[in-house]
Design a protein around this motif. Sequence first.
Motif, short mmCIF file in Angstrom:
data_model
loop_
_atom_site.label_atom_id
_atom_site.label_comp_id
_atom_site.label_asym_id
_atom_site.label_seq_id
_atom_site.Cartn_x
_atom_site.Cartn_y
_atom_site.Cartn_z
N ASP A 102 0.85 -1.19 0.00
CA ASP A 102 0.00 0.00 0.00
C ASP A 102 0.89 1.24 0.00
N VAL A 103 0.33 2.34 -0.48
CA VAL A 103 0.96 3.65 -0.35
C VAL A 103 -0.06 4.55 0.32
N ARG A 104 0.29 5.03 1.50
CA ARG A 104 -0.64 5.88 2.27
C ARG A 104 -0.24 7.33 2.12
N MET A 105 -1.21 8.16 1.80
CA MET A 105 -0.98 9.59 1.62
C MET A 105 -1.52 10.34 2.82
N ASN A 106 -0.71 11.26 3.37
CA ASN A 106 -1.19 12.11 4.46
C ASN A 106 -2.32 13.00 3.95
N PRO A 107 -3.22 13.43 4.84
CA PRO A 107 -4.36 14.25 4.40
C PRO A 107 -3.96 15.53 3.66
N ASP A 108 -2.81 16.10 4.01
CA ASP A 108 -2.39 17.33 3.33
C ASP A 108 -1.57 17.05 2.07
N HIS A 109 -1.40 15.78 1.71
CA HIS A 109 -0.67 15.34 0.51
C HIS A 109 0.81 15.77 0.53
N ALA A 110 1.32 16.09 1.70
CA ALA A 110 2.71 16.54 1.81
C ALA A 110 3.69 15.38 1.88
N ASP A 111 3.21 14.21 2.24
CA ASP A 111 4.12 13.09 2.39
C ASP A 111 3.35 11.79 2.15
N GLU A 112 4.07 10.78 1.74
CA GLU A 112 3.45 9.47 1.56
C GLU A 112 4.28 8.43 2.30
N THR A 113 3.63 7.34 2.67
CA THR A 113 4.29 6.25 3.37
C THR A 113 4.09 4.98 2.56
N ILE A 114 5.19 4.32 2.24
CA ILE A 114 5.13 3.05 1.53
C ILE A 114 5.05 1.94 2.56
N VAL A 115 4.04 1.08 2.44
CA VAL A 115 3.85 -0.05 3.34
C VAL A 115 4.24 -1.30 2.58
N ALA A 116 5.26 -2.00 3.12
CA ALA A 116 5.75 -3.20 2.45
C ALA A 116 5.55 -4.43 3.34
N GLU A 117 5.54 -5.61 2.71
CA GLU A 117 5.34 -6.87 3.44
C GLU A 117 6.40 -7.09 4.50
N GLU A 118 7.64 -6.90 4.16
CA GLU A 118 8.71 -7.11 5.12
C GLU A 118 9.55 -5.85 5.18
N ASP A 119 10.07 -5.56 6.34
CA ASP A 119 10.88 -4.37 6.52
C ASP A 119 12.06 -4.72 7.43
N PRO A 120 13.05 -5.45 6.90
CA PRO A 120 14.16 -5.89 7.74
C PRO A 120 15.04 -4.75 8.25
N LEU A 121 15.03 -3.61 7.57
CA LEU A 121 15.89 -2.51 7.97
C LEU A 121 15.23 -1.56 8.96
N GLY A 122 13.98 -1.20 8.73
CA GLY A 122 13.37 -0.12 9.49
C GLY A 122 13.75 1.20 8.84
N PRO A 123 13.43 2.32 9.48
CA PRO A 123 13.76 3.62 8.89
C PRO A 123 15.27 3.79 8.70
N VAL A 124 15.66 4.29 7.53
CA VAL A 124 17.07 4.52 7.22
C VAL A 124 17.48 5.86 7.84
N GLN A 125 18.50 5.83 8.68
CA GLN A 125 18.98 7.02 9.38
C GLN A 125 20.15 7.68 8.65
N ALA A 126 20.98 6.90 7.96
CA ALA A 126 22.15 7.41 7.25
C ALA A 126 22.46 6.48 6.09
N LEU A 127 22.99 7.04 5.02
CA LEU A 127 23.31 6.29 3.81
C LEU A 127 24.68 6.71 3.32
N ALA A 128 25.48 5.75 2.86
CA ALA A 128 26.77 6.03 2.22
C ALA A 128 26.93 5.08 1.04
N ILE A 129 27.52 5.57 -0.02
CA ILE A 129 27.76 4.78 -1.23
C ILE A 129 29.26 4.57 -1.35
N ASP A 130 29.67 3.34 -1.63
CA ASP A 130 31.09 3.04 -1.78
C ASP A 130 31.64 3.90 -2.93
N PRO A 131 32.72 4.63 -2.70
CA PRO A 131 33.23 5.54 -3.73
C PRO A 131 33.80 4.85 -4.97
#
Length: 181
Positions: free
Chosen positions: A27-56
């Motif tokens: 599912d994709v849930r939209m906030n009432p003000d349409h300012a943000d959306e939330t993707i709902v997935a079957e599995e979420d092994p990570l949880g919210p991503v706090q920081a990201l880095a890409i190998d150079p």
Amino acid sequence: GTKDLWRSTDAGETWRLVYPKPSTIRDVRMNPDHADETIVAEEDPLGPVQALAIDPDQHEVLYVVAGAKDKFGIFVSKDKGANWQELAQVTEQPWRMWVDPTSPREARTLLISSAHSLMVQSGQGTRVMKAPEEFVDVSLGFGGPGKTAVVYGISNSAIYVSRDMGATWQKSDLPGFGAQV
């Protein structure tokens, strides 16, 4: 943090969902003000991503620190985010993460900052280096082959510099009387 990661290979003209896998989206849930959306997935092994880095050097290799509340982990994906493997636990909510470009490609050194510490994850294990006082921001720069990272930690009243990945810190007071960041 965010619960989804997107990737562009054309300078931001188009974007493709990397995480969660598109096949797991319920599912994709939209906030009432349409300012943000939330993707709902079957599995979420990570949880919210706090920081990201890409190998150079290996752009298909992604590192994230993810989780919520008091449970955070460092994860690596070697296939552009299709699959994730946990490398270590993190004890405090992270702010930023960097990949040391001078570290061996097969065992990258990762630096993760937070308010009270700098965590160094490498092929030799995990070290948590205590900050000299609570930081309000942390920045880092790499000097090139053979040189270690220079870390700058900013508190409300001083700037600290570490040239040994957080093992020691040199304090530099802010100028003036009672100066604060």
